[in-house]
Design a protein around this motif. Structure first.
Motif, PDB file in Angstrom:
ATOM      1  N   ALA B 467       0.830  -1.197   0.000  1.00 13.33           N
ATOM      2  CA  ALA B 467       0.000   0.000   0.000  1.00 13.33           C
ATOM      3  C   ALA B 467       0.868   1.252   0.000  1.00 13.33           C
ATOM      4  CB  ALA B 467      -0.908  -0.013   1.231  1.00 13.33           C
ATOM      5  N   TRP B 468       1.942   1.213   0.760  1.00 13.59           N
ATOM      6  CA  TRP B 468       2.847   2.361   0.846  1.00 13.59           C
ATOM      7  C   TRP B 468       3.419   2.707  -0.525  1.00 13.59           C
ATOM      8  CZ3 TRP B 468       4.786   6.480   3.001  1.00 13.59           C
ATOM      9  CH2 TRP B 468       6.118   6.855   2.783  1.00 13.59           C
ATOM     10  N   LEU B 469       3.905   1.684  -1.262  1.00 16.83           N
ATOM     11  CA  LEU B 469       4.476   1.962  -2.582  1.00 16.83           C
ATOM     12  C   LEU B 469       3.390   2.418  -3.555  1.00 16.83           C
ATOM     13  CD1 LEU B 469       7.201  -0.751  -3.098  1.00 16.83           C
ATOM     14  CD2 LEU B 469       7.500   1.695  -2.959  1.00 16.83           C
ATOM     15  N   THR B 470       2.183   1.824  -3.449  1.00 22.80           N
ATOM     16  CA  THR B 470       1.103   2.244  -4.340  1.00 22.80           C
ATOM     17  C   THR B 470       0.754   3.713  -4.083  1.00 22.80           C
ATOM     18  OG1 THR B 470       0.282   0.008  -4.089  1.00 22.80           O
ATOM     19  CG2 THR B 470      -1.151   1.563  -5.195  1.00 22.80           C
ATOM     20  N   ILE B 471       0.711   4.089  -2.792  1.00 23.27           N
ATOM     21  CA  ILE B 471       0.423   5.486  -2.464  1.00 23.27           C
ATOM     22  C   ILE B 471       1.515   6.391  -3.039  1.00 23.27           C
ATOM     23  CG2 ILE B 471       0.314   7.123  -0.543  1.00 23.27           C
ATOM     24  CD1 ILE B 471      -0.998   4.857   1.079  1.00 23.27           C
ATOM     25  N   ALA B 472       2.779   5.952  -2.901  1.00 17.38           N
ATOM     26  CA  ALA B 472       3.884   6.766  -3.422  1.00 17.38           C
ATOM     27  C   ALA B 472       3.744   6.955  -4.928  1.00 17.38           C
ATOM     28  CB  ALA B 472       5.217   6.099  -3.091  1.00 17.38           C
ATOM     29  N   ILE B 473       3.359   5.867  -5.638  1.00 13.81           N
ATOM     30  CA  ILE B 473       3.218   5.955  -7.091  1.00 13.81           C
ATOM     31  C   ILE B 473       2.083   6.904  -7.451  1.00 13.81           C
ATOM     32  CG2 ILE B 473       2.507   4.643  -9.114  1.00 13.81           C
ATOM     33  CD1 ILE B 473       3.980   2.224  -7.737  1.00 13.81           C
ATOM     34  N   VAL B 474       0.931   6.725  -6.791  1.00 17.62           N
ATOM     35  CA  VAL B 474      -0.228   7.560  -7.121  1.00 17.62           C
ATOM     36  C   VAL B 474       0.046   9.016  -6.747  1.00 17.62           C
ATOM     37  CG1 VAL B 474      -2.652   7.940  -6.589  1.00 17.62           C
ATOM     38  CG2 VAL B 474      -1.812   5.634  -6.922  1.00 17.62           C
ATOM     39  N   ALA B 475       0.725   9.228  -5.613  1.00 22.88           N
ATOM     40  CA  ALA B 475       1.019  10.601  -5.194  1.00 22.88           C
ATOM     41  C   ALA B 475       1.932  11.284  -6.200  1.00 22.88           C
ATOM     42  CB  ALA B 475       1.659  10.588  -3.810  1.00 22.88           C
ATOM     43  N   THR B 476       2.912  10.524  -6.755  1.00 20.13           N
ATOM     44  CA  THR B 476       3.787  11.121  -7.759  1.00 20.13           C
ATOM     45  C   THR B 476       2.994  11.550  -8.977  1.00 20.13           C
ATOM     46  OG1 THR B 476       5.339   9.448  -7.029  1.00 20.13           O
ATOM     47  CG2 THR B 476       6.007  10.791  -8.888  1.00 20.13           C
ATOM     48  N   VAL B 477       2.027  10.707  -9.387  1.00 16.40           N
ATOM     49  CA  VAL B 477       1.237  11.042 -10.573  1.00 16.40           C
ATOM     50  C   VAL B 477       0.353  12.254 -10.291  1.00 16.40           C
ATOM     51  CG1 VAL B 477      -0.456  10.191 -12.216  1.00 16.40           C
ATOM     52  CG2 VAL B 477       1.255   8.655 -11.296  1.00 16.40           C
ATOM     53  N   LEU B 478      -0.282  12.275  -9.115  1.00 16.51           N
ATOM     54  CA  LEU B 478      -1.191  13.381  -8.804  1.00 16.51           C
ATOM     55  C   LEU B 478      -0.437  14.700  -8.680  1.00 16.51           C
ATOM     56  CD1 LEU B 478      -3.688  11.755  -6.297  1.00 16.51           C
ATOM     57  CD2 LEU B 478      -3.963  12.195  -8.738  1.00 16.51           C
ATOM     58  N   ASN B 479       0.821  14.631  -8.200  1.00 13.97           N
ATOM     59  CA  ASN B 479       1.631  15.845  -8.077  1.00 13.97           C
ATOM     60  C   ASN B 479       2.626  15.970  -9.227  1.00 13.97           C
ATOM     61  OD1 ASN B 479       0.603  16.788  -5.517  1.00 13.97           O
ATOM     62  ND2 ASN B 479       1.525  14.930  -4.693  1.00 13.97           N
ATOM     63  N   ALA B 480       2.258  15.460 -10.397  1.00 10.67           N
ATOM     64  CA  ALA B 480       3.215  15.416 -11.508  1.00 10.67           C
ATOM     65  C   ALA B 480       3.753  16.801 -11.837  1.00 10.67           C
ATOM     66  CB  ALA B 480       2.558  14.796 -12.734  1.00 10.67           C
ATOM     67  N   GLY B 481       2.927  17.846 -11.677  1.00  9.19           N
ATOM     68  CA  GLY B 481       3.377  19.199 -11.995  1.00  9.19           C
ATOM     69  C   GLY B 481       4.558  19.626 -11.141  1.00  9.19           C
ATOM     70  N   PRO B 482       4.360  19.702  -9.810  1.00  7.50           N
ATOM     71  CA  PRO B 482       5.484  20.094  -8.952  1.00  7.50           C
ATOM     72  C   PRO B 482       6.678  19.149  -9.059  1.00  7.50           C
ATOM     73  CG  PRO B 482       3.430  20.032  -7.706  1.00  7.50           C
ATOM     74  CD  PRO B 482       3.108  19.569  -9.069  1.00  7.50           C
ATOM     75  N   VAL B 483       6.405  17.828  -9.164  1.00  5.19           N
ATOM     76  CA  VAL B 483       7.522  16.873  -9.209  1.00  5.19           C
ATOM     77  C   VAL B 483       8.346  17.078 -10.474  1.00  5.19           C
ATOM     78  CG1 VAL B 483       8.129  14.435  -9.317  1.00  5.19           C
ATOM     79  CG2 VAL B 483       6.360  15.181  -7.766  1.00  5.19           C
ATOM     80  N   SER B 484       7.669  17.245 -11.631  1.00  2.00           N
ATOM     81  CA  SER B 484       8.450  17.421 -12.862  1.00  2.00           C
ATOM     82  C   SER B 484       9.142  18.775 -12.848  1.00  2.00           C
ATOM     83  CB  SER B 484       7.567  17.243 -14.096  1.00  2.00           C
ATOM     84  OG  SER B 484       6.675  18.309 -14.193  1.00  2.00           O
ATOM     85  N   GLY B 485       8.540  19.769 -12.151  1.00  2.00           N
ATOM     86  CA  GLY B 485       9.235  21.045 -11.986  1.00  2.00           C
ATOM     87  C   GLY B 485      10.536  20.862 -11.228  1.00  2.00           C
ATOM     88  N   TYR B 486      10.471  20.052 -10.163  1.00  2.00           N
ATOM     89  CA  TYR B 486      11.666  19.781  -9.358  1.00  2.00           C
ATOM     90  C   TYR B 486      12.716  19.043 -10.182  1.00  2.00           C
ATOM     91  CZ  TYR B 486      14.578  18.158  -5.505  1.00  2.00           C
ATOM     92  OH  TYR B 486      15.647  17.897  -4.677  1.00  2.00           O
ATOM     93  N   THR B 487      12.288  18.014 -10.952  1.00  2.00           N
ATOM     94  CA  THR B 487      13.286  17.242 -11.710  1.00  2.00           C
ATOM     95  C   THR B 487      13.904  18.096 -12.821  1.00  2.00           C
ATOM     96  OG1 THR B 487      11.572  16.329 -13.133  1.00  2.00           O
ATOM     97  CG2 THR B 487      12.214  15.017 -11.236  1.00  2.00           C
ATOM     98  N   GLU B 488      13.083  18.989 -13.422  1.00  2.00           N
ATOM     99  CA  GLU B 488      13.671  19.877 -14.438  1.00  2.00           C
ATOM    100  C   GLU B 488      14.714  20.787 -13.813  1.00  2.00           C
ATOM    101  OE1 GLU B 488      10.472  21.928 -16.433  1.00  2.00           O
ATOM    102  OE2 GLU B 488       9.726  19.993 -17.148  1.00  2.00           O
ATOM    103  N   ALA B 489      14.390  21.324 -12.624  1.00  2.00           N
ATOM    104  CA  ALA B 489      15.351  22.189 -11.933  1.00  2.00           C
ATOM    105  C   ALA B 489      16.600  21.401 -11.565  1.00  2.00           C
ATOM    106  CB  ALA B 489      14.706  22.783 -10.688  1.00  2.00           C
ATOM    107  N   ALA B 490      16.416  20.114 -11.153  1.00  2.00           N
ATOM    108  CA  ALA B 490      17.571  19.277 -10.806  1.00  2.00           C
ATOM    109  C   ALA B 490      18.460  19.072 -12.022  1.00  2.00           C
ATOM    110  CB  ALA B 490      17.096  17.937 -10.252  1.00  2.00           C
ATOM    111  N   ALA B 491      17.835  18.850 -13.196  1.00  2.00           N
ATOM    112  CA  ALA B 491      18.623  18.652 -14.415  1.00  2.00           C
ATOM    113  C   ALA B 491      19.363  19.924 -14.790  1.00  2.00           C
ATOM    114  CB  ALA B 491      17.712  18.207 -15.551  1.00  2.00           C
ATOM    115  N   ALA B 492      18.669  21.064 -14.656  1.00  2.00           N
ATOM    116  CA  ALA B 492      19.321  22.336 -14.981  1.00  2.00           C
ATOM    117  C   ALA B 492      20.515  22.564 -14.060  1.00  2.00           C
ATOM    118  CB  ALA B 492      18.321  23.476 -14.856  1.00  2.00           C
ATOM    119  N   GLN B 493      20.328  22.230 -12.766  1.00  2.00           N
ATOM    120  CA  GLN B 493      21.422  22.402 -11.813  1.00  2.00           C
ATOM    121  C   GLN B 493      22.594  21.480 -12.146  1.00  2.00           C
ATOM    122  OE1 GLN B 493      20.555  21.164  -7.801  1.00  2.00           O
ATOM    123  NE2 GLN B 493      21.637  22.917  -6.978  1.00  2.00           N
ATOM    124  N   LEU B 494      22.265  20.269 -12.625  1.00  2.00           N
ATOM    125  CA  LEU B 494      23.298  19.298 -12.973  1.00  2.00           C
ATOM    126  C   LEU B 494      24.158  19.829 -14.123  1.00  2.00           C
ATOM    127  CD1 LEU B 494      23.946  16.455 -11.966  1.00  2.00           C
ATOM    128  CD2 LEU B 494      22.541  15.558 -13.798  1.00  2.00           C
TER     129      LEU B 494
END
Lengths: 120, 523
Positions: B467-494
Motif C-alpha cells: 500500500a505504501w508503494l502504491t500510495i507513493a506511485i499515485v502521489a507522484t502522478v497526482l503531483n506530476a506538476g510540482p515533481v516534474s518542476g523539481y526534476t527539471e530544476a535538478a537537471a538544470a542544476q546538474l
C-alpha cells in the motif's frame, strides 16, 4: 624502472583476465586476485616512482614532487588492498558453499566431469 | 533547521542502526527489526527535509573532518542527490516493512542471519554514493553497498541464490578493479580526486594528454554501466534480481539507479561539454547502447517464464530508457529522465514485492507464468494491473508521463526518429509481455480452496508495504506538476556545473560538534 613496472602490471592484468575467463571458480578467484594486484600496483605507481624521497617536508627543500614522494597513493592503495582482500575472502566462501550445494565448481553450474570427480 | 552536520546524517544513521541491529539480533531479534524499521522511517523524514533544503537551488557542501575541499573528503547535497535520497528511503521503508511479514515459514527477515544489519549497511552505501563529492570515496561507498548486497542476495540460502551470487560477485569485483584503475589514472594525470577539483583540472590536462583522460573517462563509464545494466554488461542482472528474496530485490531496484546517477553526475560535472579534449567522450556511445539495451530487455521480458524474471527485465528496460535520456544530455531530456526514474524505481520495487506475495499464494507453481490455483485473485489482479500499466507506460500513469516528457524533449535530436521508434516499440513489447503474463496468471487461474487461501493471506506488514508503494506511485502522478518542476530544476542544476564547483571548493570549515582537545589546538 617505469618500463619494468609497466610490463609487470601488464603481465599481471593479462594473466588475471585469462584466469577470470576460465570456467571454474578457483581459477576465477585467482584471476581476480591477480587483477586486483595489477590495479594496486597501478595506483601505487601513479604517485610517481621515486627512490629515497620521504613524504615529509624538510626545511630548505622546495615542496614539489621532484623532491618528495606523494603519500596519497599509498593511503589509497592500502584501502584498495583491504577491500579487495575482504572481497576475495567473501568470494571464496561463496564459491565453497556453491561447490557444496551444487556438487560442481563450474561457474555456470554445468556438471564438470573431470574436476568434480577428482575432488569428490 | 540548517544544522551544518545534517548532510552527513543519512550516512551515519544507517551505520549506527546497522551496528546496533548487529548487537541486538542474537538476543532480541524483534527489537533489532523494529530498530531497523524505525531508523528507515527516520531516514525518510530526514531525506524529505533535505529535499526541502535543496529545493531552493543551493549546492550545500560538507567537509568531513573539517579538511578544506581538495585535500579532505567532501560531501555535497544538490537537488539530484536529495531526490535520490528520498527515492532510496521510500523504497527502503517498503522493503523493511515487507521483510517483517511472511507466510507459514516465518518472516522474511528471519530466513537467514543479519538481514537488518546488512539492510542498513546497504542504505549507508547508497546514501553515501549519492552524497559524496570525491571519486575515491565513491569507490568506497560502492564497495560498502556491494558487500552488503552480496549478503542480502544470499539471504535465505539455496543453490539458485549461490549460483546467481557467484556471477554477481565476480562481475562486480571485476568492475571494482576497473574503477580503481580509472581512479588511479585520473589521480596520476590530475593529482586530485575531488570531483569539483577534477572538473576544473580535466580540461587543462586533456589539452596535453587527451588519450589518457578519455581512456580514464570511458573506463569509469564502463564501471557505472555494470551497475546501471547497460547492454553488454547487464547479463548478471536478471538472474540475480529474480533469485534474491523479495525485500532485498525491492531494495536492489534502487541499485541500478546508482549507476545511472553516477553516469549523469560524471558526464555532466567532470567530462561535460567544458572538458576540453575529454568533453562528451561517452556521448556518441550511450544513446546507441541504451537503445540496444531497451530492445534486448524487451525480448527478455517477452521470453521470461517466471514473473520474477519478467520484473528483472523491466528493471533493465527502465535502465535503458534512463541512460538513453541521460546520454542525450540536454536539460529537458535529463529532467524527463529523472521524472521517469522516480516512477520506474517505485514500480519495480512494488512489482518485486507483489510477485513474491503472488508466488507464496500459488503453492508449488510459485511465480511461473502458467495456470495455477490462486488465492485473492481480485486484489492481486487489480494491483498487478495498476503496476503493469505504470511499467508499460499506459496513460494516465507516471510511466506514461515520464516517457512522453522524454519523447517531447528529444524531438530536435538528430536521432529522434530512431529514439521514438525504439521507445514506442519496446513500450508495446513490454505491454504485450505484461498482458500475456497477467492474463495467464489471473484469468486462467482457478480459485484456491479455502484453507490454502487462508494460509496464503499476506500479513499486515506485507500489505502495508504494498500500500505504501502504491500510495507513493499515485502521489507522484497526482503531483506530476510540482515533481516534474523539481526534476527539471535538478537537471538544470546538474548541467550548471559552475555552482557545484564553487560551492565544494569554497566550502568553509564549520564549528565541530565536540572537540576534546579544544584547548591545545593552535588557532
Amino acid at each position: 624502472m617505469e618500463a619494468l613496472l609497466a610490463i609487470f602490471v601488464g603481465v599481471l592484468a593479462g594473466t588475471g583476465v585469462y584466469l577470470l575467463l576460465r570456467a571454474h571458480t578457483f581459477d576465477v578467484v585467482l584471476g581476480l586476485t591477480l587483477l586486483s594486484y595489477a590495479a594496486n600496483v597501478t595506483i601505487f605507481s601513479m604517485g610517481r616512482i621515486a627512490v629515497a624521497k620521504p613524504p615529509i617536508i624538510q626545511p630548505g627543500l622546495a615542496p614539489t614532487l621532484a623532491n618528495y614522494a606523494d603519500p596519497l597513493p599509498h593511503a589509497l592503495v592500502l584501502t584498495a588492498i583491504v577491500i579487495s582482500f575482504a572481497m576475495t575472502a567473501l568470494l571464496l566462501v561463496i564459491a565453497l558453499a556453491a561447490r557444496a550445494a551444487t556438487g560442481s565448481d563450474h561457474v555456470d553450474d554445468e556438471p564438470s566431469r573431470g574436476r568434480a570427480q577428482d575432488a569428490g | 533547521m540548517n544544522w551544518p552536520h545534517l548532510i552527513v546524517v543519512p550516512v551515519l544513521l544507517p551505520l549506527a542502526a546497522g551496528c546496533l541491529a548487529l548487537l541486538l539480533e542474537p538476543r532480541w531479534p524483534r527489537a533489532a527489526a523494529r530498530l531497523s524499521v524505525a531508523a528507515t522511517l527516520a531516514l525518510l523524514a530526514l531525506a524529505i527535509h533535505l529535499v526541502t533544503i535543496a529545493a531552493n537551488g543551493a549546492v550545500i557542501p560538507y567537509l568531513l573532518g573539517n579538511w578544506r575541499a581538495p585535500f579532505g573528503i567532501a560531501l555535497a547535497l544538490d537537488r539530484l542527490s536529495a531526490l535520490m535520497l528520498v527515492l532510496t528511503a521510500v523504497v527502503a521503508v517498503a522493503a523493511a516493512l515487507y521483510a517483517r511479514g511472511g507466510g507459514p515459514k516465518g518472516t522474511h527477515d528471519a530466513r537467514g542471519r543479519h538481514f537488518h544489519a546488512l539492510f542498513q549497511f546497504q542504505l549507508m552505501g547508497l546514501n553515501g554514493a549519492f552524497l559524496t563529492a570525491d571519486l575515491f570515496n565513491l569507490f568506497v561507498f560502492f564497495e560498502v553497498l556491494l558487500i552488503a548486497s552480496y549478503g542480502l542476495l544470499l539471504h535465505g540460502g539455496g543453490a539458485a541464490r549461490l549460483r546467481a551470487s557467484i556471477h554477481y560477485v565476480v562481475f562486480n569485483l571485476t568492475a571494482s578493479t576497473l574503477f580503481l584503475i580509472a581512479v588511479a589514472l585520473l589521480y596520476g594525470l590530475t593529482g586530485t580526486l575531488n570531483m569539483a577539483d577534477l572538473a576544473q583540472r580535466v580540461p587543462i590536462v586533456a589539452a596535453q594528454h587527451p588519450a589518457q583522460v578519455q581512456a580514464a573517462a570511458l573506463i569509469l563509464i564502463v564501471v557505472f554501466g555494470v551497475k546501471a545494466a547497460l547492454l553488454p554488461l547487464y547479463f548478471w542482472l536478471p538472474d540475480t534480481y529474480s533469485a534474491a528474496t523479495a525485500p532485498a530485490a525491492a531494495l536492489f531496484a534502487i541499485m541500478t539507479k546508482v549507476g545511472v546517477y553516477c553516469i549523469a553526475r560524471v558526464t555532466t560535472l567532470i567530462f561535460g561539454a567544458d572538458a576540453g579534449g575529454a568533453s562528451d567522450v561517452a556521448i556518441p556511445w550511450l544513446p546507441v547502447l541504451a537503445m540496444a539495451t531497451l530492445v534486448l530487455a524487451t525480448f527478455g521480458a517477452l521470453a521470461a517464464g517466471r514473473l520474477g524474471l519478467l520484473v528483472a527485465y523491466l528493471v533493465v528496460s527502465s535502465a535503458g530508457t534512463l541512460l538513453l535520456a541521460v546520454g542525450l544530455g540536454t536539460a529537458p531530456t535529463v529532467g524527463a529522465a529523472l521524472f521517469y526514474l522516480i516512477n520506474s524505481t517505485f514500480v519495480a520495487a512494488a512489482l518485486f514485492l507483489l510477485v513474491d506475495s503472488i508466488a507464496s499464494s500459488r503453492g508449488e507453481a510459485r511465480d511461473t507464468i502458467a495456470p495455477a490455483p490462486l488465492a485473492h485473485r481480485a486484489g492481486y489482479g487489480a494491483l498487478f494491473f495498476l503496476l503493469a500499466a505504470e511499467a508499460a507506460g499506459v496513460p494516465p500513469f507516471g510511466g506514461f508521463l515520464g516517457k512522453s516528457l522524454m519523447l517531447a524533449a528529444s524531438v530536435d535530436e538528430p536521432m529522434a526518429a530512431a529514439i521514438w521508434t525504439v521507445v514506442l516499440a519496446t513500450g508495446l513489447g513490454i505491454l504485450v509481455a505484461l498482458a500475456r503474463a497477467g492474463s495467464v496468471v489471473f484469468w486462467q487461474a482457478t480459485d484456491a480452496n479455502r484453507m490454502q487461501a487462508a494460509a496464503a493471506r499476506p500479513s499486515f506488514t506485507e500489505r502495508a508495504a504494498l500500500a505504501w508503494l502504491t500510495i507513493a506511485i499515485v502521489a507522484t502522478v497526482l503531483n506530476a506538476g510540482p515533481v516534474s518542476g523539481y526534476t527539471e530544476a535538478a537537471a538544470a542544476q546538474l548541467l550548471q556545473r559552475g555552482a557545484y564547483i564553487e560551492a565544494v571548493l569554497g566550502a568553509e570549515p564549520v564549528a565541530p560538534l565536540w572537540n576534546p582537545r579544544a584547548g591545545d589546538i593552535k588557532p
